[in-house]
Design an enzyme around this catalytic site. Structure first.
Site, PDB file in Angstrom:
ATOM      1  N   HIS A   4     -63.951 -35.419 -52.354  1.00 38.78           N
ATOM      2  CA  HIS A   4     -65.164 -35.984 -52.951  1.00 38.78           C
ATOM      3  C   HIS A   4     -66.126 -36.485 -51.882  1.00 38.78           C
ATOM      4  O   HIS A   4     -66.054 -37.654 -51.488  1.00 38.78           O
ATOM      5  CB  HIS A   4     -64.787 -37.118 -53.908  1.00 38.78           C
ATOM      6  CG  HIS A   4     -64.139 -36.623 -55.152  1.00 38.78           C
ATOM      7  ND1 HIS A   4     -64.858 -36.216 -56.253  1.00 38.78           N
ATOM      8  CD2 HIS A   4     -62.841 -36.417 -55.452  1.00 38.78           C
ATOM      9  CE1 HIS A   4     -64.036 -35.791 -57.188  1.00 38.78           C
ATOM     10  NE2 HIS A   4     -62.799 -35.909 -56.731  1.00 38.78           N
TER      11      HIS A   4
ATOM     12  N   CYS B 164     -64.472 -30.513 -56.164  1.00 41.47           N
ATOM     13  CA  CYS B 164     -63.227 -30.847 -56.859  1.00 41.47           C
ATOM     14  C   CYS B 164     -62.883 -29.780 -57.907  1.00 41.47           C
ATOM     15  O   CYS B 164     -62.718 -28.623 -57.551  1.00 41.47           O
ATOM     16  CB  CYS B 164     -63.315 -32.257 -57.457  1.00 41.47           C
ATOM     17  SG  CYS B 164     -61.712 -32.924 -57.934  1.00 41.47           S
TER      18      CYS B 164
ATOM     19  N   GLU C 125     -69.084 -37.337 -52.211  1.00 39.19           N
ATOM     20  CA  GLU C 125     -69.892 -38.444 -52.749  1.00 39.19           C
ATOM     21  C   GLU C 125     -69.151 -39.768 -52.723  1.00 39.19           C
ATOM     22  O   GLU C 125     -69.730 -40.808 -53.042  1.00 39.19           O
ATOM     23  CB  GLU C 125     -70.370 -38.089 -54.168  1.00 39.19           C
ATOM     24  CG  GLU C 125     -69.339 -38.279 -55.284  1.00 39.19           C
ATOM     25  CD  GLU C 125     -68.300 -37.169 -55.392  1.00 39.19           C
ATOM     26  OE1 GLU C 125     -68.224 -36.318 -54.476  1.00 39.19           O
ATOM     27  OE2 GLU C 125     -67.536 -37.167 -56.382  1.00 39.19           O
TER      28      GLU C 125
END
Lengths: 214, 255
Positions: free
Chosen positions: A192, A83, A194
């Site tokens: 993202h 990011c 994650e």
């Protein structure tokens, strides 16, 4: 055991990044969420996240004393930008006048309001928030086992505009833009992983297993 | 348009447990938040929203443990709302593992909290929840209510959404108080008016009773995401079935 440092320079929620790497490493790597330049310097691999406004991220990085260790790691070790951490690797951003790290040639641009309409004439919202498709434009070891067109979770208003041939994954909103870039030991992604369910975890696992060669 | 419209199951949490009920009447224990979040993740939920309905302030920290536990095992975006009064509350929820924090009553009573939190953590982390009720019989104007829909504010919902965007909200969670709990579908004119008025994503909420309501929320309400609770909790539909219904209606979804 290999050591993976997640750089904490005070920008954003690193809980999920840390937990996700711990899960996929499954005891095969030590995951250190750290504010200590020495820990970054001693790590085998470095994860460089970031959230919020790019000028704030750059200022925090400067003030944290971590910048030199991050730049060194980007030279010589498997390095994973996420990011705004990924955006900082470019030369500058339309989000502010601050120079960024300049590891990659190019800049970071805002989605231009005049282009934000879909094929039916409906307004496209900014931030670009949600699950969008990831198209492979160059094969990369970190994408192995992840389907072309797989969806990842994005939330951003600015995107990479590289001036060198480093795009490995593109997404579209509404036009195609570089969603992940890579060169040598560096892989940097706008969305993202994650927060991208199984596909995202696969990408992180591939980084744990990566030897740093493209 | 390849960006998927999102389906977001919403869980009411208190004392560390998920509870369900209709209009907060007859709340009953519905299970462990981690287990339920895992189930929705496995069904393909795009995000999960937790609403902390704990009334007493001394029990508030329990939600932090819930979020920490869920965020350690479920890797999709998590939003938490309920009882956020100051920037420090936002920080604690984000540090516990929330990706976004939803601010409702405080956004009205103290909008600087929205601004301060957006400045500090980024707009992507700040959702402003708006509870709105129609003020005219024709359903063309809507007023913002706070305190769980009990207190009128005199604010126009469309104007308020625009203002919250200016204050730095990254997303609007729009609940129709007229529809909440009715299962007759979203208030589509409200949803569309707000969604068309702002540049940030709008999540439609309140009134979902079947899968075609979700489709209507996107196609007619112009919502970027749809939130529902009871149709998923009571096992009537899975998230996957909801996505298939949206796909069959021509809506881009993650399947």
């Amino acid at each position: 055991m290999q050591k993976i440092a997640i750089v904490d320079y005070g920008m954003g929620n690193l809980h999920s990044v840390t937990k996700a790497f711990e899960l996929v490493a499954d005891g095969r790597a030590r995951i250190d969420l750290t504010q200590d330049p020495a820990v970054v310097a001693a790590a085998d691999k470095v994860v460089f996240p970031g959230q919020g406004a790019m000028p704030d991220c750059m200022r925090h990085l400067d003030e944290s004393g971590l910048k030199a260790a991050v730049l060194q790691a980007a030279q010589d070790r498997p390095f994973f930008g996420i990011c705004v951490g990924a955006q900082l690797l470019f030369e500058r951003s339309e989000e502010g006048p601050t120079d960024s790290l300049g590891v990659f040639k190019g800049q970071v641009r805002r989605f231009p309001p005049q282009l934000m309409v879909d094929g039916h004439g409906q307004k496209l919202k900014v931030p670009h928030m949600g699950w969008n498709e990831m198209f492979i434009v160059h094969d990369h070891p970190l994408w192995s086992g992840i389907a072309d067109g797989e969806r990842f979770y994005f939330v951003h208003s600015y995107h990479f505009a590289p001036d060198e041939d480093i795009a490995v994954i593109e997404s579209a909103y509404p036009y195609r833009f570089a969603a992940a870039v890579a060169r040598d030991n560096i892989f940097a992604i706008q969305c993202h992983p994650e927060k991208s369910a199984q596909a995202g975890l696969k990408l992180l696992k591939n980084f744990v297993d990566w030897d740093g060669r493209a | 348009m390849p960006l998927a419209k999102r389906i977001i199951p919403c869980l009411d949490v208190t004392a560390g447990r998920v509870v369900k009920g209709v209009n907060f009447v007859g709340l009953r224990d519905a299970g462990d938040p981690v287990e339920i979040a895992r189930k929705y993740d496995a069904q393909g939920a795009d995000e999960i929203t937790f609403l902390d309905i704990t009334a007493s302030s001394d029990a508030r920290d329990i939600i932090l443990h819930v979020i920490d536990a869920v965020a350690s095992q479920v890797f999709i975006p998590l939003t938490v709302g309920g009882g956020v009064r100051q920037v420090a509350d936002v920080r604690r929820l984000l540090n516990a593992g929330a990706d976004k924090v939803s601010i409702n009553t405080t956004a009205v009573t103290n909008p600087e909290v929205v601004q301060g939190a957006a400045d500090r953590f980024g707009s992507q982390a700040i959702v402003v929840a708006i509870d709105a009720k129609a003020v005219d019989a024709d359903n063309t104007r809507w007023e913002v209510f706070t305190h769980g829909g009990r207190k009128p504010t005199g604010l126009d919902a469309v104007e308020w959404a625009r203002k919250m965007q200016e204050y730095g909200a990254g997303e609007i969670l729009l609940t129709s108080m007229d529809r909440d709990g009715t299962r007759i579908g979203f208030n589509l004119p409200l949803t569309r008016a707000v969604s068309d008025a702002v540049d940030i994503p709008v999540i439609a909420s309140g009134g979902v009773g079947n899968l075609s309501h979700l489709v209507d929320g996107v196609l007619q309400g112009h919502a970027d995401a749809v939130l529902a609770a009871s149709i998923f909790h009571f096992g009537e539909y899975t998230v996957r079935q909801a996505k298939e219904a949206m796909r069959d209606a021509g809506i881009e979804v993650r399947l």
